[in-house]
Design an enzyme around this catalytic site. Structure first.
Site, PDB file in Angstrom:
ATOM      1  N   GLU A 130       1.000  -1.115   0.092  1.00 51.04           N
ATOM      2  CA  GLU A 130       0.080  -0.053   0.027  1.00 51.04           C
ATOM      3  C   GLU A 130       0.920   1.212  -0.101  1.00 51.04           C
ATOM      4  O   GLU A 130       0.606   2.106   0.734  1.00 51.04           O
ATOM      5  CB  GLU A 130      -0.972  -0.017   1.201  1.00 51.04           C
ATOM      6  N   HIS A 135       0.749   6.095  -3.496  1.00 48.96           N
ATOM      7  CA  HIS A 135       1.016   7.287  -2.797  1.00 48.96           C
ATOM      8  C   HIS A 135       2.345   8.019  -3.377  1.00 48.96           C
ATOM      9  O   HIS A 135       2.544   9.249  -3.169  1.00 48.96           O
ATOM     10  CB  HIS A 135       1.545   7.151  -1.317  1.00 48.96           C
TER      11      HIS A 135
END
Length: 244
Positions: free
Chosen positions: A108, A112
């Site tokens: 994850e 970003h």
């Protein structure tokens, strides 16, 4: 600091790994660690270190290093007692030599990043030949996002502002800059010199309870699953000059 780094050091921005992310990391690693020899594992974007600490506990005898660019995250991660480094996969790059790790984990994280190409180039550079990259990321083409788009609703996981949520379910800004379909993720990994790429699906913990049976069912179809879990092996890029 850049506005993006300032964002991740704000107290209200989540840096916790979460139990689901931690379990996904460990499950992916089990398939890689055969116990035959000591491995060096780098968790890029380790956040508060909870998931990395679980890896360290479940992979005794292996060297585990966590890396993050957020000083706030690293401050919390230090409580877990594993090796930590302040840095980023984006330019100027990872603060490690070439071919120094057997496994690089990006859990994850890639959603970003501003410069995904540079980050994957760095992951490949620090991997030993034949080393493994493990990536997990939300799926833009998740089954629930397909439904939301039919009704003109912004997909879950996507964001148009670092200040507020606009046009999608949820209320918390988490800093997602990129979103991937299965096809796009595989294509990007292949372009950055990775091979033997496999992608599995995983559930999303925040799906409303009545819809969780659907989420579990779509997990078996990675292209429509909530979360994408990719595993790739370091290959060779023709003409690539690896820095020393």
């Amino acid at each position: 600091m850049s506005p993006l780094r300032d964002f991740y050091d704000e107290p209200g921005v989540p840096i916790n790994s979460g139990a689901d992310r931690a379990r996904r990391q460990v499950a992916q690693l089990r398939e890689v660690l055969d116990g035959s020899r000591r491995r060096r594992i780098l968790d890029v974007g380790c956040g508060d270190g909870a998931a990395t600490a679980l890896i360290a506990r479940r992979a005794p005898g292996h060297d585990v290093v966590g890396l993050d660019w957020s000083t706030r995250a690293l401050g919390q991660a230090r409580e877990h007692g594993f090796g930590l480094v302040n840095g980023s996969a984006e330019p100027p790059g990872l603060p490690f030599g070439d071919a120094t790790f057997d496994v690089v984990v990006m859990s994850e994280l890639i959603e970003h990043l501003v410069d995904t190409d540079a980050a994957l180039d760095e992951a490949r550079r620090v991997l030993r030949p034949g080393g493994t990259l493990l990536v997990s990321t939300p799926n833009l083409a998740a089954w629930h996002n397909r439904v939301l788009l039919v009704f003109g609703v912004q997909p879950v996981f996507s964001e148009v502002s670092l200040r507020e949520v606009h046009g999608r379910p949820g209320s918390q800004v988490v800093g997602h800059l990129r979103l991937f379909t299965r096809r796009a993720l595989v294509s990007l990994l292949r372009a950055r010199g990775f091979r033997r790429i496999t992608v599995a699906g995983a559930c999303y913990h925040d799906v409303p309870r009545p819809l969780r049976p659907f989420d579990r069912a779509f997990r078996r179809w990675p292209s429509a699953a909530s979360i994408l879990l990719a595993r790739a092996e370091r290959g060779e890029l023709p003409g690539l000059v690896v820095r020393s």
